[in-house]
Design a protein around this motif. Structure first.
Motif, PDB file in Angstrom:
ATOM      1  N   PHE A  82       6.899   0.805  -0.785  1.00 31.51           N
ATOM      2  CA  PHE A  82       7.361   2.174  -0.989  1.00 31.51           C
ATOM      3  C   PHE A  82       6.154   3.017  -1.354  1.00 31.51           C
ATOM      4  N   SER A  83       6.297   4.328  -1.190  1.00 30.13           N
ATOM      5  CA  SER A  83       5.169   5.235  -1.395  1.00 30.13           C
ATOM      6  C   SER A  83       5.529   6.371  -2.335  1.00 30.13           C
ATOM      7  N   PHE A  84       4.511   6.870  -3.005  1.00 29.42           N
ATOM      8  CA  PHE A  84       4.587   8.143  -3.706  1.00 29.42           C
ATOM      9  C   PHE A  84       3.971   9.153  -2.739  1.00 29.42           C
ATOM     10  N   VAL A  85       4.740  10.185  -2.387  1.00 29.39           N
ATOM     11  CA  VAL A  85       4.331  11.118  -1.349  1.00 29.39           C
ATOM     12  C   VAL A  85       4.310  12.536  -1.912  1.00 29.39           C
ATOM     13  N   LEU A  86       3.252  13.277  -1.607  1.00 27.24           N
ATOM     14  CA  LEU A  86       3.148  14.677  -1.994  1.00 27.24           C
ATOM     15  C   LEU A  86       3.856  15.513  -0.931  1.00 27.24           C
ATOM     16  N   VAL A  87       4.782  16.380  -1.361  1.00 28.84           N
ATOM     17  CA  VAL A  87       5.504  17.250  -0.436  1.00 28.84           C
ATOM     18  C   VAL A  87       5.385  18.699  -0.892  1.00 28.84           C
ATOM     19  N   ASP A  88       5.547  19.612   0.082  1.00 26.29           N
ATOM     20  CA  ASP A  88       5.492  21.040  -0.243  1.00 26.29           C
ATOM     21  C   ASP A  88       6.897  21.553  -0.561  1.00 26.29           C
ATOM     22  N   GLU A  89       7.052  22.873  -0.686  1.00 21.91           N
ATOM     23  CA  GLU A  89       8.329  23.468  -1.073  1.00 21.91           C
ATOM     24  C   GLU A  89       9.426  23.229  -0.040  1.00 21.91           C
ATOM     25  N   GLU A  90       9.044  23.022   1.227  1.00 27.34           N
ATOM     26  CA  GLU A  90      10.023  22.727   2.277  1.00 27.34           C
ATOM     27  C   GLU A  90      10.251  21.223   2.415  1.00 27.34           C
ATOM     28  N   LYS A  91       9.667  20.473   1.501  1.00 27.56           N
ATOM     29  CA  LYS A  91       9.743  19.008   1.480  1.00 27.56           C
ATOM     30  C   LYS A  91       9.093  18.366   2.699  1.00 27.56           C
ATOM     31  N   GLU A  92       8.092  19.060   3.249  1.00 28.02           N
ATOM     32  CA  GLU A  92       7.276  18.498   4.319  1.00 28.02           C
ATOM     33  C   GLU A  92       6.151  17.695   3.678  1.00 28.02           C
ATOM     34  N   THR A  93       5.877  16.522   4.225  1.00 30.65           N
ATOM     35  CA  THR A  93       4.852  15.646   3.661  1.00 30.65           C
ATOM     36  C   THR A  93       3.465  16.245   3.833  1.00 30.65           C
ATOM     37  N   ILE A  94       2.728  16.293   2.735  1.00 29.63           N
ATOM     38  CA  ILE A  94       1.344  16.759   2.745  1.00 29.63           C
ATOM     39  C   ILE A  94       0.403  15.560   2.772  1.00 29.63           C
ATOM     40  N   GLY A  95       0.753  14.533   2.015  1.00 32.12           N
ATOM     41  CA  GLY A  95      -0.094  13.347   1.982  1.00 32.12           C
ATOM     42  C   GLY A  95       0.540  12.228   1.192  1.00 32.12           C
ATOM     43  N   GLU A  96       0.073  11.022   1.463  1.00 27.29           N
ATOM     44  CA  GLU A  96       0.538   9.854   0.721  1.00 27.29           C
ATOM     45  C   GLU A  96      -0.384   9.676  -0.480  1.00 27.29           C
ATOM     46  N   LEU A  97       0.212   9.641  -1.663  1.00 29.26           N
ATOM     47  CA  LEU A  97      -0.554   9.546  -2.899  1.00 29.26           C
ATOM     48  C   LEU A  97      -0.841   8.095  -3.282  1.00 29.26           C
ATOM     49  N   LEU A  98       0.139   7.232  -3.091  1.00 34.82           N
ATOM     50  CA  LEU A  98      -0.020   5.828  -3.467  1.00 34.82           C
ATOM     51  C   LEU A  98       0.996   4.992  -2.710  1.00 34.82           C
ATOM     52  N   LEU A  99       0.515   3.947  -2.060  1.00 30.91           N
ATOM     53  CA  LEU A  99       1.382   2.986  -1.389  1.00 30.91           C
ATOM     54  C   LEU A  99       1.508   1.764  -2.278  1.00 30.91           C
ATOM     55  N   MET A 100       2.723   1.400  -2.583  1.00 32.44           N
ATOM     56  CA  MET A 100       2.970   0.211  -3.387  1.00 32.44           C
ATOM     57  C   MET A 100       3.372  -0.917  -2.443  1.00 32.44           C
ATOM     58  N   ASP A 101       2.419  -1.785  -2.167  1.00 28.70           N
ATOM     59  CA  ASP A 101       2.657  -2.936  -1.306  1.00 28.70           C
ATOM     60  C   ASP A 101       1.582  -3.952  -1.619  1.00 28.70           C
ATOM     61  N   ASP A 102       1.990  -5.109  -2.061  1.00 22.27           N
ATOM     62  CA  ASP A 102       1.034  -6.146  -2.427  1.00 22.27           C
ATOM     63  C   ASP A 102       0.280  -6.695  -1.231  1.00 22.27           C
ATOM     64  N   ASP A 103       0.833  -6.509  -0.028  1.00 19.78           N
ATOM     65  CA  ASP A 103       0.230  -7.101   1.164  1.00 19.78           C
ATOM     66  C   ASP A 103      -0.678  -6.151   1.931  1.00 19.78           C
ATOM     67  N   LEU A 104      -0.656  -4.868   1.622  1.00 17.49           N
ATOM     68  CA  LEU A 104      -1.430  -3.892   2.380  1.00 17.49           C
ATOM     69  C   LEU A 104      -2.422  -3.160   1.497  1.00 17.49           C
ATOM     70  N   LEU A 105      -3.514  -2.738   2.111  1.00 17.37           N
ATOM     71  CA  LEU A 105      -4.500  -1.887   1.452  1.00 17.37           C
ATOM     72  C   LEU A 105      -4.714  -0.682   2.348  1.00 17.37           C
ATOM     73  N   LEU A 106      -4.477   0.516   1.795  1.00 22.79           N
ATOM     74  CA  LEU A 106      -4.703   1.724   2.567  1.00 22.79           C
ATOM     75  C   LEU A 106      -6.186   2.043   2.620  1.00 22.79           C
ATOM     76  N   VAL A 107      -6.650   2.408   3.798  1.00 22.32           N
ATOM     77  CA  VAL A 107      -8.039   2.807   3.957  1.00 22.32           C
ATOM     78  C   VAL A 107      -8.114   4.287   3.609  1.00 22.32           C
ATOM     79  N   ASN A 108      -8.953   4.629   2.639  1.00 20.42           N
ATOM     80  CA  ASN A 108      -9.086   6.027   2.256  1.00 20.42           C
ATOM     81  C   ASN A 108     -10.542   6.462   2.377  1.00 20.42           C
TER      82      ASN A 108
END
Length: 149
Positions: A101-127
Protein backbone atom coordinates in the motif's frame (compact mmCIF):
# COMPACT_ATOMS: atom_id res chain seq x y z
CA UNK A 1 9.10 25.97 3.37
CA UNK A 2 10.22 25.55 6.95
CA UNK A 3 7.86 24.06 9.51
CA UNK A 4 7.88 24.57 13.25
CA UNK A 5 8.34 21.60 15.54
CA UNK A 6 4.67 21.96 16.51
CA UNK A 7 3.56 21.68 12.86
CA UNK A 8 5.79 18.67 12.22
CA UNK A 9 4.34 17.08 15.33
CA UNK A 10 0.81 17.85 14.08
CA UNK A 11 1.58 16.08 10.79
CA UNK A 12 2.95 13.03 12.61
CA UNK A 13 -0.05 12.97 14.95
CA UNK A 14 -2.49 13.14 12.03
CA UNK A 15 -0.70 10.28 10.25
CA UNK A 16 -0.65 8.21 13.45
CA UNK A 17 -4.34 8.89 13.95
CA UNK A 18 -5.10 7.86 10.35
CA UNK A 19 -3.14 4.60 10.47
CA UNK A 20 -4.50 3.99 13.96
CA UNK A 21 -7.81 3.18 12.27
CA UNK A 22 -6.11 -0.04 11.09
CA UNK A 23 -4.83 -1.64 14.32
CA UNK A 24 -3.01 -4.95 14.34
CA UNK A 25 -5.15 -7.94 15.14
CA UNK A 26 -8.19 -6.75 13.19
CA UNK A 27 -9.38 -8.12 9.86
CA UNK A 28 -6.71 -7.09 7.32
CA UNK A 29 -7.81 -4.14 5.21
CA UNK A 30 -7.31 -4.24 1.47
CA UNK A 31 -6.85 -0.52 0.91
CA UNK A 32 -4.17 0.25 -1.64
CA UNK A 33 -3.54 3.91 -0.90
CA UNK A 34 -3.74 6.37 1.95
CA UNK A 35 -4.34 9.78 0.37
CA UNK A 36 -2.74 12.82 1.98
CA UNK A 37 -4.21 16.14 0.88
CA UNK A 38 -2.59 19.41 2.00
CA UNK A 39 -4.56 22.61 1.41
CA UNK A 40 -2.67 25.88 1.13
CA UNK A 41 -5.79 28.06 1.48
CA UNK A 42 -7.23 26.47 4.61
CA UNK A 43 -4.00 25.09 6.09
CA UNK A 44 -5.70 21.71 6.42
CA UNK A 45 -3.97 18.37 6.17
CA UNK A 46 -6.62 15.81 5.27
CA UNK A 47 -5.97 12.07 5.15
CA UNK A 48 -8.36 9.71 3.34
CA UNK A 49 -8.59 6.03 2.49
CA UNK A 50 -9.37 4.57 -0.96
CA UNK A 51 -13.07 5.16 -0.52
CA UNK A 52 -12.66 8.85 0.42
CA UNK A 53 -13.41 8.21 4.09
CA UNK A 54 -11.66 10.85 6.16
CA UNK A 55 -9.14 9.24 8.50
CA UNK A 56 -7.59 12.37 10.03
CA UNK A 57 -7.47 16.14 9.77
CA UNK A 58 -5.07 18.75 11.14
CA UNK A 59 -4.28 22.43 10.62
CA UNK A 60 -0.73 23.39 9.68
CA UNK A 61 -0.27 27.10 10.44
CA UNK A 62 2.68 27.66 8.08
CA UNK A 63 0.62 26.53 5.10
CA UNK A 64 -1.83 29.40 5.63
CA UNK A 65 0.88 32.03 5.27
CA UNK A 66 2.90 30.27 2.54
CA UNK A 67 2.73 32.22 -0.72
CA UNK A 68 5.23 30.29 -2.84
CA UNK A 69 4.26 28.72 -6.15
CA UNK A 70 5.87 25.41 -5.20
CA UNK A 71 3.44 24.48 -2.41
CA UNK A 72 2.93 20.85 -3.43
CA UNK A 73 6.63 20.29 -4.12
CA UNK A 74 7.51 21.68 -0.69
CA UNK A 75 4.83 19.70 1.11
CA UNK A 76 5.82 16.55 -0.80
CA UNK A 77 9.39 16.87 0.46
CA UNK A 78 8.22 17.47 4.05
CA UNK A 79 5.69 14.63 4.03
CA UNK A 80 8.21 12.21 2.49
CA UNK A 81 10.68 13.02 5.25
CA UNK A 82 8.07 12.56 8.00
CA UNK A 83 6.77 9.29 6.54
CA UNK A 84 10.23 7.82 5.99
CA UNK A 85 11.22 8.71 9.57
CA UNK A 86 8.06 7.08 10.88
CA UNK A 87 8.78 3.98 8.76
CA UNK A 88 12.36 3.81 10.09
CA UNK A 89 10.91 4.01 13.60
CA UNK A 90 8.74 0.98 12.68
CA UNK A 91 5.48 2.86 13.23
CA UNK A 92 3.78 1.18 10.25
CA UNK A 93 4.75 -2.42 10.98
CA UNK A 94 1.80 -3.44 13.12
CA UNK A 95 -1.05 -2.36 10.88
CA UNK A 96 -3.86 -4.52 9.57
CA UNK A 97 -3.34 -3.26 6.02
CA UNK A 98 -2.27 -5.80 3.45
CA UNK A 99 0.93 -4.83 1.65
CA UNK A 100 1.66 -3.32 -0.74
CA UNK A 101 0.00 0.00 0.00
CA UNK A 102 1.11 3.58 -0.55
CA UNK A 103 0.91 6.99 1.03
CA UNK A 104 -0.01 9.26 -1.88
CA UNK A 105 0.01 13.06 -2.14
CA UNK A 106 -3.18 14.37 -3.79
CA UNK A 107 -4.41 17.84 -4.72
CA UNK A 108 -7.80 19.44 -3.95
CA UNK A 109 -9.44 17.46 -6.79
CA UNK A 110 -7.91 14.29 -5.33
CA UNK A 111 -5.66 13.88 -8.36
CA UNK A 112 -2.40 12.12 -7.54
CA UNK A 113 0.63 14.40 -7.42
CA UNK A 114 3.15 11.85 -6.23
CA UNK A 115 3.80 8.73 -4.23
CA UNK A 116 5.23 9.62 -0.83
CA UNK A 117 5.98 6.15 0.53
CA UNK A 118 5.40 2.62 -0.70
CA UNK A 119 4.98 0.05 2.02
CA UNK A 120 6.11 -3.26 0.58
CA UNK A 121 8.78 -5.48 2.04
CA UNK A 122 9.54 -6.98 -1.37
CA UNK A 123 9.96 -3.80 -3.44
CA UNK A 124 12.28 -0.81 -3.41
CA UNK A 125 11.21 2.33 -5.23
CA UNK A 126 13.88 3.99 -7.31
CA UNK A 127 13.97 7.68 -6.46
CA UNK A 128 16.07 10.69 -7.40
CA UNK A 129 18.36 10.33 -4.37
CA UNK A 130 19.08 6.70 -5.19
CA UNK A 131 19.89 7.52 -8.82
CA UNK A 132 22.17 10.46 -8.02
CA UNK A 133 25.53 9.86 -9.72
CA UNK A 134 24.38 6.70 -11.49
CA UNK A 135 25.19 8.05 -14.97
CA UNK A 136 28.76 8.82 -13.94
CA UNK A 137 29.20 5.40 -12.31
CA UNK A 138 27.90 3.62 -15.39
CA UNK A 139 30.13 5.69 -17.69
CA UNK A 140 33.19 4.85 -15.58
CA UNK A 141 32.23 1.17 -15.50
CA UNK A 142 31.82 1.06 -19.28
CA UNK A 143 35.10 2.93 -19.79
CA UNK A 144 36.97 0.42 -17.59
CA UNK A 145 35.40 -2.50 -19.44
CA UNK A 146 36.40 -1.12 -22.81
CA UNK A 147 39.94 -0.39 -21.67
CA UNK A 148 40.44 -4.02 -20.53
CA UNK A 149 39.69 -5.40 -24.01
Amino acid sequence: MKLSQQSQSSIETAIRHAVGKFPCGCEPSTITDIHIQPNQNSGELLIFDDEDNELACSIIEEWLSYDGSDFYKSTERILCTVLHTMKENKEFEKLSILQPFSFVLVDEEKETIGELLLMDDDLLLVNEELLKGLDEELDNFLKELLEKE
